[in-house]
Design an enzyme around this catalytic site. Structure first.
Site, PDB file in Angstrom:
ATOM      1  N   THR A  45      21.822   8.593  70.909  1.00 31.01           N
ATOM      2  CA  THR A  45      22.459   8.207  72.170  1.00 31.01           C
ATOM      3  C   THR A  45      22.589   6.695  72.287  1.00 31.01           C
ATOM      4  O   THR A  45      23.621   6.173  72.719  1.00 31.01           O
ATOM      5  CB  THR A  45      21.644   8.738  73.364  1.00 31.01           C
ATOM      6  N   THR A  46      21.529   5.979  71.890  1.00 29.34           N
ATOM      7  CA  THR A  46      21.545   4.520  71.967  1.00 29.34           C
ATOM      8  C   THR A  46      22.591   3.934  71.016  1.00 29.34           C
ATOM      9  O   THR A  46      23.066   2.820  71.223  1.00 29.34           O
ATOM     10  CB  THR A  46      20.144   3.950  71.668  1.00 29.34           C
ATOM     11  N   TYR A 134      15.071  16.887  70.219  1.00 32.73           N
ATOM     12  CA  TYR A 134      15.244  15.813  71.202  1.00 32.73           C
ATOM     13  C   TYR A 134      15.480  16.433  72.566  1.00 32.73           C
ATOM     14  O   TYR A 134      16.526  17.032  72.816  1.00 32.73           O
ATOM     15  CB  TYR A 134      16.422  14.922  70.782  1.00 32.73           C
TER      16      TYR A 134
END
Length: 293
Positions: A45-46, A134
């Site tokens: 996501t980052t 996750y």
């Protein structure tokens, strides 16, 4: 799979025209290797994975694997809301030489717990790679409940969960009911020390881009029994942890990287860069924290 204490969920630098900036990515990898990172997660996501095409993800994974050159583990984010596509992406990442994959809970279609189990089981059957689950309900709309994670931990190559639920009770239950070779990592920088205190392994971090060595020092103090020192370091770092999520991730950390010599603030729509007022607020906290650590 040993990710160490700090795995960094690496940002993806972009050029002015919006393409991936591989030169900047290479320099960033070297920076992370020198500043407290034990392993790297690419295309998470980052890394703005929702805006990367499959071809871009594969290029970035290949580049990262080659650049790291087995110095530390490289984990690829290959999870989607589509099981078939997740399997395809996982196989391609495996062929590129990654050390493991991270699979986010399917988002948007919001499967129930049986669906979550079936999804992760199906992917695990199609790869020999170690798998990180996750769990990030705030992004996916679905919580992987403790019982589901515990059941999934019995599948041999499902070895880690990144818990970004913020629920320490849930994490404690997972730790209590899984084998010692199944590891729980925090998905929230601010919960690194609290999770360590209940038996967690470490953190898959955003803040380690800019305070990785300081976080390692905090973890080291805790592990060596210097609990008061670890607590004080946590307290000192907490304002930065909070500032890094005042705007949608990874907007603040990309701005923060400018403080340590990386001009990588560009993000892809629908994300937008910080306003001048948001930058001013971040700068105030940054200066205060850097003086106190």
């Amino acid at each position: 799979m040993d990710l160490g204490r700090i795995a960094t969920a690496m940002v993806t630098p972009f050029q002015e025209n919006g393409d991936i900036d591989f030169e900047a990515a290479g320099k960033l990898i070297e920076h992370l290797l020198s500043n407290g990172t034990d392993s790297i997660v690419v295309c998470g996501t980052t890394g703005e994975s929702p805006t990367l095409s499959m071809d871009e993800k594969l290029q970035l994974i290949r580049f990262t694997v080659e650049k790291v050159n087995k110095r530390i583990p490289v984990i690829a984010g290959t999870g989607t809301y589509n099981t078939k596509e997740t399997i395809e992406m996982t196989k391609k990442a495996e062929n590129l030489g990654v050390d493991g994959v991270m699979l986010v809970a399917p988002y948007y279609n919001k499967p129930n717990q049986r669906g979550l189990y079936a999804h992760f089981e199906a992917v695990a059957k199609e790869t020999a790679l170690p798998i990180i689950l996750y769990n990030v309900p705030g992004r996916t709309g679905t919580n992987i409940e403790a019982a589901t994670t515990i059941a999934l931990s019995k599948i041999p190559n499902i070895q880690v969960v990144k818990e970004a639920s913020g629920n320490l009770d849930q994490m404690a239950e997972i730790l209590a009911k899984t084998d010692e070779d199944f590891f729980v990592y925090s998905g929230d920088d601010a919960l690194t020390l609290p999770l360590l205190a209940i038996g967690g392994k470490g953190v898959i971090s955003v803040a380690s881009h800019v305070v990785g060595n300081e976080m390692q020092a905090m973890i080291r103090a805790f592990k060596e029994g210097r609990l008061d020192e670890a607590a004080k370091m946590h307290q000192a770092l907490l304002p930065i942890f909070k500032q890094l999520f005042k705007c949608p991730n990874p907007v603040p950390v990309k701005y923060a990287l400018g403080k340590v010599g990386f001009s990588v603030a560009r993000v892809r729509l629908p994300l937008v860069e910080m306003t001048e007022e948001e930058k001013r607020q971040f700068d105030e906290v940054w200066e205060h924290v850097k003086q106190s650590i």
